[in-house]
Design an enzyme around this catalytic site. Structure first.
Site, PDB file in Angstrom:
ATOM      1  N   ARG A 172      -1.891  -5.013   1.654  1.00 46.30           N
ATOM      2  CA  ARG A 172      -2.870  -4.097   2.225  1.00 46.30           C
ATOM      3  C   ARG A 172      -2.325  -3.602   3.563  1.00 46.30           C
ATOM      4  O   ARG A 172      -1.609  -4.327   4.274  1.00 46.30           O
ATOM      5  CB  ARG A 172      -4.229  -4.793   2.435  1.00 46.30           C
ATOM      6  CG  ARG A 172      -4.848  -5.305   1.143  1.00 46.30           C
ATOM      7  CD  ARG A 172      -5.362  -4.185   0.276  1.00 46.30           C
ATOM      8  NE  ARG A 172      -6.548  -3.583   0.880  1.00 46.30           N
ATOM      9  CZ  ARG A 172      -6.900  -2.319   0.765  1.00 46.30           C
ATOM     10  NH1 ARG A 172      -6.138  -1.496   0.088  1.00 46.30           N
ATOM     11  NH2 ARG A 172      -7.997  -1.865   1.323  1.00 46.30           N
ATOM     12  N   HIS A 207       1.879   4.710  -1.274  1.00 44.23           N
ATOM     13  CA  HIS A 207       0.897   3.851  -1.957  1.00 44.23           C
ATOM     14  C   HIS A 207       0.979   4.075  -3.478  1.00 44.23           C
ATOM     15  O   HIS A 207      -0.023   4.365  -4.141  1.00 44.23           O
ATOM     16  CB  HIS A 207      -0.519   4.128  -1.456  1.00 44.23           C
ATOM     17  CG  HIS A 207      -1.445   2.963  -1.676  1.00 44.23           C
ATOM     18  ND1 HIS A 207      -2.470   2.659  -0.821  1.00 44.23           N
ATOM     19  CD2 HIS A 207      -1.500   2.012  -2.658  1.00 44.23           C
ATOM     20  CE1 HIS A 207      -3.119   1.584  -1.253  1.00 44.23           C
ATOM     21  NE2 HIS A 207      -2.537   1.177  -2.375  1.00 44.23           N
TER      22      HIS A 207
END
Length: 295
Positions: free
Chosen positions: A210, A258
């Site tokens: 994350r 991402h």
């Protein structure tokens, strides 16, 4: 989110699915969400179940007004496969010294790196859930020396395990560090100067956990000073990554948008629909989150 609505409807045509913001949404019994506005869930008086549409739930748990209701997440085997592919590429990129080759190309410099056996390279994986376990086993099958660090280590064939107390020893023997941790109060900011200092000089980082795990200035310093030999970063505290962010121009760093892996809309829709049916039938829910642990 319209594609997700369509997936849920395909899995369970009998469900009445509405978007947040529509008048009827206030009366919903199940919320399927990722990063709901703060307080939005608390303003749904009929709510019985909150279902993340991803593996992570930190954006939901960060809501100070979160209702005390069951919270489920998505577990997609194909998501784990995609993540393993991405991490394996990153490990091979550094192990076969393709980072060195690419730098040499820009200088028209011919240099053939030595080819070593993968057992000479130790990959350390932080986080050994469904995804981390798959990554660890796949890398072990390729011949890499694999070690794992987790709050609750799992028994994985051929993988050396470390618990919380063994973090320093885990880092000291890791050549390529892979972050696949969930985001909790304990793991926020864990990729920091202290962690980088405990790795062998020249170690590499593959960050697919994350964004909030990473202390960006500490990584920039570690790479700029050559304390660390390289990094691949796929997740960021702010996304999209701003064009003026120093990570774009940090030496020996690859920025990816991402893209490591995502669960398919059909899988998300099916798992949400199945848990809705289980809720209505009074059956145990699948993939329930332990709120005290954050995953």
């Amino acid at each position: 989110m319209s594609h997700l609505m369509a997936s849920i409807k395909r899995a369970a045509p009998e469900l009445d699915v509405v978007m947040h913001g529509e008048p009827r949404a206030t009366h919903a019994e199940i919320a399927a969400c990722w990063d709901p506005p703060r307080g939005a869930l608390a303003n749904m008086p009929n709510l019985r179940l909150i279902h993340s549409i991803a593996a992570g739930v930190d954006n939901i748990l960060s809501d100070p007004e979160l209702p005390a209701l069951p919270l489920c997440r998505v577990v997609d085997p194909q998501h784990a496969r995609g993540m393993s592919e991405f991490v394996t590429w990153g490990v091979l990129h550094f192990f076969r010294q393709l980072d060195v080759v690419m730098r040499n190309q820009r200088q028209a410099h011919w240099f053939r790196p030595a080819q070593e056996h993968p057992s000479q390279c130790t990959v350390g994986i932080m986080g050994l859930g469904e995804i981390g376990g798959r990554v660890a086993l796949d890398l072990h099958r390729l011949g890499f020396a694999v070690r794992g660090w987790a709050r609750q280590p799992r028994a994985l064939p051929g993988v050396e395990m470390f618990d919380n107390a063994g973090l320093h020893a885990f880092l000291a023997g890791t050549d390529i560090l892979v972050c696949l941790l969930p985001l909790t109060d304990e793991t926020r900011g864990i990729l920091c100067a202290e962690t980088f200092e405990r790795l062998p000089r020249g170690a590499k980082l593959i960050h697919v956990g994350r964004g909030e795990h990473l202390v960006v200035p500490d990584l920039v310093d570690a790479l700029s000073s050559r304390r660390m030999g390289g990094a691949i970063v796929d997740v960021f505290p702010a996304e999209p990554l701003p064009s003026d962010d120093p990570l774009w121009h940090t030496p020996n760093l690859i920025v990816t948008p991402h893209m490591a892996s995502v669960a398919s809309s059909d899988t998300i829709g099916l798992q949400v629909a199945q848990n809705v049916q289980r809720l209505l039938n009074g059956e145990p829910l699948h993939n329930v989150v332990d709120i005290t642990r954050g995953y």
